[in-house]
Motif scaffolding. Sequence first.
Motif, PDB file in Angstrom:
ATOM      1  N   GLY A 259       0.933  -1.679   0.011  1.00 32.55           N
ATOM      2  CA  GLY A 259      -0.056   0.246   0.524  1.00 32.55           C
ATOM      3  C   GLY A 259       0.710   1.487  -0.183  1.00 32.55           C
ATOM      4  N   TRP A 260       1.971   0.881  -0.512  1.00 32.07           N
ATOM      5  CA  TRP A 260       3.352   1.919  -0.232  1.00 32.07           C
ATOM      6  C   TRP A 260       3.037   2.917  -1.769  1.00 32.07           C
ATOM      7  CZ3 TRP A 260       8.651   0.393   2.247  1.00 32.07           C
ATOM      8  CH2 TRP A 260       7.644   0.213   3.560  1.00 32.07           C
ATOM      9  N   ILE A 261       2.094   2.481  -2.909  1.00 33.27           N
ATOM     10  CA  ILE A 261       2.244   3.188  -3.810  1.00 33.27           C
ATOM     11  C   ILE A 261       1.003   3.511  -4.620  1.00 33.27           C
ATOM     12  CG2 ILE A 261       5.028   3.306  -4.477  1.00 33.27           C
ATOM     13  CD1 ILE A 261       4.475   0.609  -6.727  1.00 33.27           C
ATOM     14  N   ASP A 262       0.101   3.850  -5.329  1.00 35.87           N
ATOM     15  CA  ASP A 262      -1.051   3.423  -6.048  1.00 35.87           C
ATOM     16  C   ASP A 262      -1.010   2.778  -7.044  1.00 35.87           C
ATOM     17  OD1 ASP A 262      -0.152   5.745  -7.708  1.00 35.87           O
ATOM     18  OD2 ASP A 262      -2.004   7.106  -6.439  1.00 35.87           O
ATOM     19  N   HIS A 263      -0.169   2.406  -7.723  1.00 36.08           N
ATOM     20  CA  HIS A 263      -0.201   2.444  -9.357  1.00 36.08           C
ATOM     21  C   HIS A 263       0.923   1.560 -10.112  1.00 36.08           C
ATOM     22  CE1 HIS A 263       1.634   5.815 -10.597  1.00 36.08           C
ATOM     23  NE2 HIS A 263       1.848   4.799 -11.884  1.00 36.08           N
ATOM     24  N   MET A 264       1.225   0.968 -10.533  1.00 37.06           N
ATOM     25  CA  MET A 264       2.265  -0.392 -11.048  1.00 37.06           C
ATOM     26  C   MET A 264       2.697   0.624 -11.905  1.00 37.06           C
ATOM     27  SD  MET A 264       3.401  -3.597  -9.869  1.00 37.06           S
ATOM     28  CE  MET A 264       4.794  -3.634 -11.160  1.00 37.06           C
ATOM     29  N   PRO A 265       4.122   0.790 -12.292  1.00 33.52           N
ATOM     30  CA  PRO A 265       4.123   1.828 -13.587  1.00 33.52           C
ATOM     31  C   PRO A 265       4.383   0.532 -15.237  1.00 33.52           C
ATOM     32  CG  PRO A 265       6.567   1.008 -12.446  1.00 33.52           C
ATOM     33  CD  PRO A 265       5.332   0.465 -11.177  1.00 33.52           C
ATOM     34  N   ARG A 266       4.152   1.268 -16.064  1.00 30.49           N
ATOM     35  CA  ARG A 266       4.562  -0.131 -16.409  1.00 30.49           C
ATOM     36  C   ARG A 266       5.676   0.180 -17.618  1.00 30.49           C
ATOM     37  NH1 ARG A 266       1.483   3.594 -19.892  1.00 30.49           N
ATOM     38  NH2 ARG A 266       3.026   3.528 -21.328  1.00 30.49           N
ATOM     39  N   LEU A 267       6.436  -1.051 -18.033  1.00 28.62           N
ATOM     40  CA  LEU A 267       7.390  -1.695 -18.287  1.00 28.62           C
ATOM     41  C   LEU A 267       7.605  -2.263 -19.343  1.00 28.62           C
ATOM     42  CD1 LEU A 267       8.563  -4.010 -15.119  1.00 28.62           C
ATOM     43  CD2 LEU A 267       8.539  -1.685 -14.937  1.00 28.62           C
ATOM     44  N   ILE A 268       8.919  -1.317 -19.972  1.00 28.85           N
ATOM     45  CA  ILE A 268       9.376  -1.458 -20.856  1.00 28.85           C
ATOM     46  C   ILE A 268      10.935  -2.585 -21.063  1.00 28.85           C
ATOM     47  CG2 ILE A 268       9.980  -0.572 -23.314  1.00 28.85           C
ATOM     48  CD1 ILE A 268       7.351  -0.171 -23.055  1.00 28.85           C
ATOM     49  N   GLY A 269      10.727  -3.680 -21.514  1.00 23.89           N
ATOM     50  CA  GLY A 269      11.976  -3.965 -21.923  1.00 23.89           C
ATOM     51  C   GLY A 269      12.851  -3.545 -23.617  1.00 23.89           C
ATOM     52  N   VAL A 270      13.941  -2.714 -23.348  1.00 19.80           N
ATOM     53  CA  VAL A 270      14.257  -3.097 -24.152  1.00 19.80           C
ATOM     54  C   VAL A 270      15.605  -4.376 -24.522  1.00 19.80           C
ATOM     55  CG1 VAL A 270      16.193  -1.752 -25.605  1.00 19.80           C
ATOM     56  CG2 VAL A 270      14.755  -1.116 -23.737  1.00 19.80           C
ATOM     57  N   GLN A 271      15.349  -5.293 -25.876  1.00 23.13           N
ATOM     58  CA  GLN A 271      16.629  -6.027 -26.384  1.00 23.13           C
ATOM     59  C   GLN A 271      17.506  -5.345 -28.085  1.00 23.13           C
ATOM     60  OE1 GLN A 271      14.629 -10.299 -26.437  1.00 23.13           O
ATOM     61  NE2 GLN A 271      15.856  -9.678 -24.751  1.00 23.13           N
ATOM     62  N   ALA A 272      18.720  -6.633 -27.105  1.00 27.13           N
ATOM     63  CA  ALA A 272      19.456  -5.722 -28.812  1.00 27.13           C
ATOM     64  C   ALA A 272      18.699  -7.121 -29.586  1.00 27.13           C
ATOM     65  CB  ALA A 272      20.981  -6.201 -28.468  1.00 27.13           C
ATOM     66  N   SER A 273      18.874  -6.506 -31.288  1.00 29.67           N
ATOM     67  CA  SER A 273      17.613  -7.649 -32.334  1.00 29.67           C
ATOM     68  C   SER A 273      18.404  -8.400 -32.378  1.00 29.67           C
ATOM     69  CB  SER A 273      18.037  -6.408 -33.836  1.00 29.67           C
ATOM     70  OG  SER A 273      19.126  -6.031 -33.960  1.00 29.67           O
ATOM     71  N   GLY A 274      20.233  -8.627 -32.306  1.00 31.32           N
ATOM     72  CA  GLY A 274      20.985  -9.871 -31.938  1.00 31.32           C
ATOM     73  C   GLY A 274      20.689 -10.959 -31.203  1.00 31.32           C
TER      74      GLY A 274
END
Length: 419
Positions: A259-274
Motif C-alpha cells: 500500500g506504499w504506492i498506488d499503481h504499477m508503472p508500465r515496464l518496457i524491456g529493451v533487447q538488442a536485435s541480435g
Amino acid sequence: MFVTELRCVICGRSFAPGEVEYTCPDCGPMGTLDVLYDTDAINGVISPAMISGMDEPTLWRYRALVPLAADAEVPPLAVGWTPLYDAPRLADKIGLKQVWVKDDGRNPTGSLKDRASALIVARAMADHIEVVTTASTGNAAAALAGLSASVGLPAVIFVPSSAPEAKIAQLLTYGAKVMLVQSNYDAAFDLAVQASERYGWYNRNTGMNPYTLEGKKTVAFEIAEQLGWRAPDVVVVSVGDGNIISGVYKGFRDLLNLGWIDHMPRLIGVQASGSAAMYEAWKHDQDPATMEPISATTVADSISADLPRDAVKAMRAVRDTNGAYVSVDDQAILDGIPMLARLSGVFAEPAGAAVYAGVQQALSEGHISPDEEVVLIVTGNGLKDIRSAMRVAGAGYPVEPSIEQVEKIRVELGLPSFR
C-alpha cells in the motif's frame, strides 16, 4: 525476516523458506521462485516515512523488505541508493514530458548487479557458506567478485573468454578464481551449475537463485522513494537474462502490495536485435516457459543470452503491467552511449545505453505517450567497455603546445571567444 513462502512462477507450488535452494523441482530450471512476504507484519514495524528518515545511504535501508535477518552481517561496500537524475534536455530530445535517469553504474563494481551480489553474499555469510560461484558475461561476475572480496569469501567465476577486458580485469584484481570459458554465456551458465552441483558451492546464477531478484528489486524501491513514494508512468530497462526487469517488477509489486504506492508503472524491456528472445516471444504471444534458445550476437555483452534464464518472470513483468518489449540494433545501442552521456551526463556501457534507443523505439511504436513520466535505468558504467564507447565517441584534436594551434582549431569548431 518476513518471508512466508517461496512459490514457483509456473506451477504455483509453495515451499517453506529454506526448503528449496534454487528452482522448483517439478518445473526445472524455468520454474524460478517468487519470494513472498507477510505485508501486514512489515507494515507493523516499518513505514515509508521511517525509511525516508533513515541515515543509511545504501540498499540496506530496505532491510525489512528483503530476505535477510535484521541482525545479519552485511558486506561493507556501499551498494545502492544511486542517484536518480532529472534529465530535461534528454526529455526534450526524445519528446517526452519528463525523463529521469537512474544511474546504477555508480555502484561499487559499476553495475546494478551489485545489488544482487550484496544480498547473496550477506546470505552466504549468514549460512556459513565457504565458496560462492556464478556465471556471467562480466557484470554479475564482477559484482560477486567485489562483494566477496570485501568479506574474504572465495569466489569462483565462469565467464566467456570474449568478455570485455575491463570486466575480466575486475575479476582478477578482486582475487576471484576465474574460469575463462571458451564459449558463450549460456555454456558458462551450465558449467557453473554443474560445478555447484558437484562441489557444493553456493550458486549465484541469475534467475536460478531466487535471491538475486530480491537484491535487484531494491532499485524499484529507490525510484519510488526518490520520487516521493510514488511510481512513474513508465520504467525502461535493458533485458538479457530477464532478471533485472523481473526485479524491477517485483520491487514495485511489493510496494503496491504494502500500500506504499498506488499503481504499477508500465515496464518496457529493451533487447538488442541480435539477442531478442524475449522480444520475439512477446511479439508472437509465446509461452516463455517453452522458449527455445537462439544464437545471440550483440555488442551489448551484458544483455547477450541465447536462452533468458528468468524468462517466465520477465514476460510477466511486461504483460502484467501492459508494457512492451522493443528491439533495437547494435548501431542504435552504440549511438546511445554518447547521446545519453551528452544529454544527461551519465556514461553507460552498451547494455546500459540501450535504454536511449529503446525509449525512442517505444515512443515511435506507441508504447509510451509524449505526456508521460519515464525513468530510464542505466544498468552499467561506461568504463566497463571503453572499446565500444571509442567506436562512437569521436576523435580529439591533436595540437602542438602552441596557443596559435588552439586558435586555429577554435575557429574551425566555431567555439566562442569572450575576449
